[in-house]
Enzyme design. Structure first.
Site, PDB file in Angstrom:
ATOM      1  N   ASN A 111       0.802  -1.228   0.000  1.00 23.69           N
ATOM      2  CA  ASN A 111       0.000   0.000   0.000  1.00 23.69           C
ATOM      3  C   ASN A 111       0.837   1.281   0.000  1.00 23.69           C
ATOM      4  O   ASN A 111       0.413   2.302  -0.534  1.00 23.69           O
ATOM      5  CB  ASN A 111      -1.071   0.014   1.105  1.00 23.69           C
ATOM      6  CG  ASN A 111      -0.599  -0.647   2.370  1.00 23.69           C
ATOM      7  OD1 ASN A 111       0.606  -0.810   2.595  1.00 23.69           O
ATOM      8  ND2 ASN A 111      -1.535  -1.036   3.220  1.00 23.69           N
ATOM      9  N   THR A 139       2.118  -8.065  -0.905  1.00 18.56           N
ATOM     10  CA  THR A 139       2.444  -7.869   0.505  1.00 18.56           C
ATOM     11  C   THR A 139       2.024  -9.093   1.299  1.00 18.56           C
ATOM     12  O   THR A 139       0.906  -9.588   1.147  1.00 18.56           O
ATOM     13  CB  THR A 139       1.786  -6.618   1.119  1.00 18.56           C
ATOM     14  OG1 THR A 139       1.930  -6.682   2.552  1.00 18.56           O
ATOM     15  CG2 THR A 139       0.299  -6.507   0.820  1.00 18.56           C
ATOM     16  N   ASP A 141       1.388  -8.934   4.250  1.00 21.01           N
ATOM     17  CA  ASP A 141       0.475  -8.419   5.284  1.00 21.01           C
ATOM     18  C   ASP A 141      -1.008  -8.593   4.940  1.00 21.01           C
ATOM     19  O   ASP A 141      -1.850  -8.549   5.824  1.00 21.01           O
ATOM     20  CB  ASP A 141       0.752  -6.936   5.541  1.00 21.01           C
ATOM     21  CG  ASP A 141       2.010  -6.724   6.366  1.00 21.01           C
ATOM     22  OD1 ASP A 141       2.425  -7.669   7.053  1.00 21.01           O
ATOM     23  OD2 ASP A 141       2.579  -5.619   6.315  1.00 21.01           O
ATOM     24  N   MET A 185       4.692 -11.656  12.240  1.00 21.06           N
ATOM     25  CA  MET A 185       4.670 -10.339  11.598  1.00 21.06           C
ATOM     26  C   MET A 185       3.242  -9.850  11.329  1.00 21.06           C
ATOM     27  O   MET A 185       2.278 -10.603  11.464  1.00 21.06           O
ATOM     28  CB  MET A 185       5.403 -10.411  10.268  1.00 21.06           C
ATOM     29  CG  MET A 185       6.916 -10.376  10.367  1.00 21.06           C
ATOM     30  SD  MET A 185       7.615 -10.459   8.691  1.00 21.06           S
ATOM     31  CE  MET A 185       9.323 -10.048   9.004  1.00 21.06           C
ATOM     32  N   ARG A 187       1.995  -5.712   9.966  1.00 24.47           N
ATOM     33  CA  ARG A 187       1.940  -4.301  10.286  1.00 24.47           C
ATOM     34  C   ARG A 187       0.493  -3.892  10.490  1.00 24.47           C
ATOM     35  O   ARG A 187      -0.312  -3.988   9.558  1.00 24.47           O
ATOM     36  CB  ARG A 187       2.563  -3.490   9.147  1.00 24.47           C
ATOM     37  CG  ARG A 187       3.159  -2.191   9.578  1.00 24.47           C
ATOM     38  CD  ARG A 187       3.959  -1.568   8.467  1.00 24.47           C
ATOM     39  NE  ARG A 187       3.100  -1.060   7.404  1.00 24.47           N
ATOM     40  CZ  ARG A 187       3.527  -0.722   6.199  1.00 24.47           C
ATOM     41  NH1 ARG A 187       4.789  -0.890   5.877  1.00 24.47           N
ATOM     42  NH2 ARG A 187       2.694  -0.249   5.313  1.00 24.47           N
ATOM     43  N   GLU A 241       3.009  -8.990  16.121  1.00 24.27           N
ATOM     44  CA  GLU A 241       4.144  -8.176  16.606  1.00 24.27           C
ATOM     45  C   GLU A 241       3.748  -6.781  17.070  1.00 24.27           C
ATOM     46  O   GLU A 241       4.537  -6.081  17.689  1.00 24.27           O
ATOM     47  CB  GLU A 241       5.196  -8.051  15.496  1.00 24.27           C
ATOM     48  CG  GLU A 241       4.678  -7.313  14.273  1.00 24.27           C
ATOM     49  CD  GLU A 241       5.680  -7.231  13.117  1.00 24.27           C
ATOM     50  OE1 GLU A 241       6.874  -7.452  13.333  1.00 24.27           O
ATOM     51  OE2 GLU A 241       5.238  -6.938  11.991  1.00 24.27           O
ATOM     52  N   LEU A 296      11.935 -15.102   7.820  1.00 23.66           N
ATOM     53  CA  LEU A 296      11.587 -16.285   7.014  1.00 23.66           C
ATOM     54  C   LEU A 296      10.127 -16.238   6.570  1.00 23.66           C
ATOM     55  O   LEU A 296       9.772 -16.850   5.565  1.00 23.66           O
ATOM     56  CB  LEU A 296      11.861 -17.574   7.794  1.00 23.66           C
ATOM     57  CG  LEU A 296      13.334 -17.873   8.092  1.00 23.66           C
ATOM     58  CD1 LEU A 296      13.460 -19.144   8.923  1.00 23.66           C
ATOM     59  CD2 LEU A 296      14.144 -18.017   6.802  1.00 23.66           C
ATOM     60  N   GLN A 297       9.293 -15.523   7.306  1.00 21.11           N
ATOM     61  CA  GLN A 297       7.882 -15.429   6.924  1.00 21.11           C
ATOM     62  C   GLN A 297       7.700 -14.835   5.529  1.00 21.11           C
ATOM     63  O   GLN A 297       6.732 -15.131   4.850  1.00 21.11           O
ATOM     64  CB  GLN A 297       7.115 -14.566   7.939  1.00 21.11           C
ATOM     65  CG  GLN A 297       7.041 -15.210   9.300  1.00 21.11           C
ATOM     66  CD  GLN A 297       6.590 -14.231  10.371  1.00 21.11           C
ATOM     67  OE1 GLN A 297       5.406 -14.082  10.626  1.00 21.11           O
ATOM     68  NE2 GLN A 297       7.519 -13.558  11.002  1.00 21.11           N
ATOM     69  N   ARG A 298       8.622 -13.980   5.128  1.00 23.17           N
ATOM     70  CA  ARG A 298       8.440 -13.368   3.819  1.00 23.17           C
ATOM     71  C   ARG A 298       9.390 -13.923   2.761  1.00 23.17           C
ATOM     72  O   ARG A 298       9.304 -13.540   1.596  1.00 23.17           O
ATOM     73  CB  ARG A 298       8.576 -11.845   3.900  1.00 23.17           C
ATOM     74  CG  ARG A 298       9.984 -11.333   4.090  1.00 23.17           C
ATOM     75  CD  ARG A 298       9.990  -9.816   4.143  1.00 23.17           C
ATOM     76  NE  ARG A 298      11.320  -9.280   4.001  1.00 23.17           N
ATOM     77  CZ  ARG A 298      11.698  -8.060   4.364  1.00 23.17           C
ATOM     78  NH1 ARG A 298      10.815  -7.247   4.914  1.00 23.17           N
ATOM     79  NH2 ARG A 298      12.919  -7.644   4.173  1.00 23.17           N
TER      80      ARG A 298
END
Lengths: 403, 403
Positions: A111, A139, A141, A185, A187, A241, A296-298
């Protein structure tokens, strides 16, 4: 007149950000209207500084390997263009476009990056410069408005769900175990942390899940953990997080190395799990451990979601076709067929999405510490199969570009 | 007379601890001398408390799934038997053996667990109880003397190498990046941290690697990181969780939640990366991030090494055959063919191994911050292929036992 296409990648990368690039290159090569395919190095910074590379003749092997290469292969950036369209950056961007006959621009990002797409489009329109500009979502997210989900999210929750599945299996070994707090994670939103719930499909659900969209109080958290631990002699807790306490304060440790801001003013988080572990240790005096799933998540490439790769490719292909239909100032979104899982691709005005956030639905949160089956229905089709990566020497092989 | 076999699992589990159990069950069923196959729940504690289950009729599906199930399926323990063989625990162990006609005992574990094997064997010999006792190695730490490597290690370094490969790829995206410090497990030894070097096979080697067997000084560490960062504008540093500074002090954070001792007196470590990150931040004023690979190193099931599974199974099968040859007080070790990679299985007296440590060879450490190609030659055959896991709902499927 020669008309060339430029593509850039921006923001935190995902496992499939390069699959979108693959889709763009594959599709662009089919169309005679597009002459050359250029890549902008490090997002919009490469355009500003005329650092672009020719992708037109990328060999077939490296093209195929893009699908299993995490990290933005063109380099990424967290660069925020000024609101003032008279800023010198815009002039330099246009110079690069003119110099290389670029009349199609695609930007793969989240975004924040859609803000860049929006501004460049406005600048070109204002200055009557003939260039189509389209954004491609990316993303982990999953926080883009209007899109059913975002490319990158599926692979991230596939990794998270399998990690939780494994961790719970490990934890169950001991008669008298620990409280294990896993930090995930996300955001502002709990989409990724909710992914931990998918481990319930193998009877390995976390005992407690806390999202920023729920109400979080330390007193209730301690009580929740105490109850689970008394029953099972262990507890697996997943936390986003960015959860805040009842006073709206982030639950971060003082002096934590991870608290920094990027150029969009977003703080980099981390340390919540460790802080909550300290609270549990002090209040309940039971053994506790903090785990951050972290980067590692991304980027974990060994088990990328097949659906994720396909959809990321399709976004790239769709965007190229839309450029040729004179669409501009738009971003690709994913629409889900309400019955059987099937995705169709649409365009939406980029200003409707830029800098906005899609939150996790509150009605999918149970008792502020669990996730409903509605979410499982939503997320399961995204993770069912994994891409079969080509390996060499036991390592997932990555594409290489000459820069 | 009915003669039954009992198997237990102990210590920190690995991805293939249940593959050894698979090998034991498969082999034991072939031999008429063995009547029933029992499992001791939570290691030797289950034997002491007569909590054992019958594995003889485990269905074929769950038997096969053992190969991809991390965590000790029988439950694990960190229980230390007394040196005094008159302790009541031994009497209770013998009672369970007599009650269930157990005359063969296999114990899957690391060097602590081999201490248990040794003591039980001594007790039975002293009391003229007819029972063969053999240990089967298992530890991600790879710290067992005499064995070329240990089952569990291969899958752990396969995960570590691929994680580093992915993290480096992600890190390379940014023009001006961070120092990323990755903390890797390994009690006393650097075998696991050295595994990070394998990412060099995909051009993604860590820039710096620190093992407990090397000399570590904070001043040199800061200088090393500074040099790499000045050159690349980022740095990937891998550190073992137990490195000590020049004064022999562990580099742990104060108030770290992870510092606890188990019943063998071993401290549970964690927090070194974060502490080193603080040092870098304070001394060099550059962006830094700490990552712990944590529990996933011993339980991540999506990319288990095929060689690891095969060898763990073979250890189990070999041990059963040796029991029937009247061997006792021994442990299985792996010997490597000096030319082409091939493993043969041998027995060695358990007292030669119990509580002892095989360190990483100092001659494979370069400049106290890198690993030589000799290690790559040693480790590469262990990680080349991954087992193709059966998945359901996108999750690796695990075996289930009725307990």
């Amino acid at each position: 007149m020669e008309k060339n296409l430029l593509v850039g990648q921006s923001g935190g990368p995902t496992c499939v950000i390069n699959s979108s690039l693959y889709g763009i290159i594959k599709e662009a090569k089919k169309h005679l209207e597009i002459n050359k395919i250029y890549g902008s190095l490090n997002g919009i910074e490469g355009t500003i500084n005329d650092q672009i590379i020719d992708l037109t003749s990328l060999d077939e092997m490296n093209l195929e390997l893009l699908k299993q290469t995490p990290g933005a292969i063109l380099g990424s950036a967290r660069y925020c263009l000024k609101d003032n369209l008279n800023d010198n950056d815009y002039k330099k961007i246009k110079e690069t476009f003119v110099k290389h006959n670029i009349h199609y621009f695609l930007y793969i990002g989240g975004n924040d990056s859609m803000d860049t797409v929006n501004k460049i489009n406005m600048y070109f329109q204002k200055n009557n410069f003939d260039c189509q500009v389209i954004g491609i979502p990316k993303t982990i997210d999953n926080d883009l408005l209007y899109s059913d989900h975002t490319p990158g999210y599926a692979s991230a929750i596939r990794f998270i769900a399998n990690s939780i599945n494994d961790i719970k299996q490990d934890i169950k070994c001991y008669k008298k175990g620990k409280v294990t707090i896993v930090e995930i994670m996300g955001r502002n939103t709990g989409w990724l942390a909710a992914g931990s719930k998918l481990a319930s499909l193998n009877d390995n659900a976390p005992d407690l899940i806390y999202l920023p969209e729920g109400n979080f109080s330390i007193a209730k958290f301690v009580e929740d953990v105490k109850n689970v631990y008394q029953k099972n002699q262990n507890a697996l807790v997943c936390v986003n997080e960015e959860i805040k306490d009842e006073n709206g304060q982030y639950l971060l440790q003082e002096n934590n190395n991870s608290i920094e801001s990027d150029s969009f003013g977003h703080k980099q988080f981390g340390g919540v799990a460790n802080n909550l572990a300290t609270i549990i240790k002090n209040k309940l005096h039971i053994p506790v451990r903090a785990i951050e799933l972290n980067l590692l998540q991304r980027c974990f490439s060994s088990s990328i979601s097949l659906v994720d790769i396909k959809e990321a490719i399709n976004c790239g292909k769709f965007a190229v076709r839309q450029l040729l239909k004179n669409q501009t100032g738009k971003v690709v979104i994913l629409k889900r067929n309400p019955n059987q899982y099937r995705i169709s691709y649409k365009l939406i005005s980029v200003d409707k999405i830029a800098n906005k956030i899609k939150y996790f639905p509150k009605e999918w949160i149970i008792n502020d510490n669990d996730i409903s089956n509605k979410f499982i229905e939503y997320a399961l089709p995204l993770i069912t199969k994994s891409y079969h990566c080509k390996c060499e020497n036991g390592l997932v092989k990555f594409a290489k570009l000459k820069k």
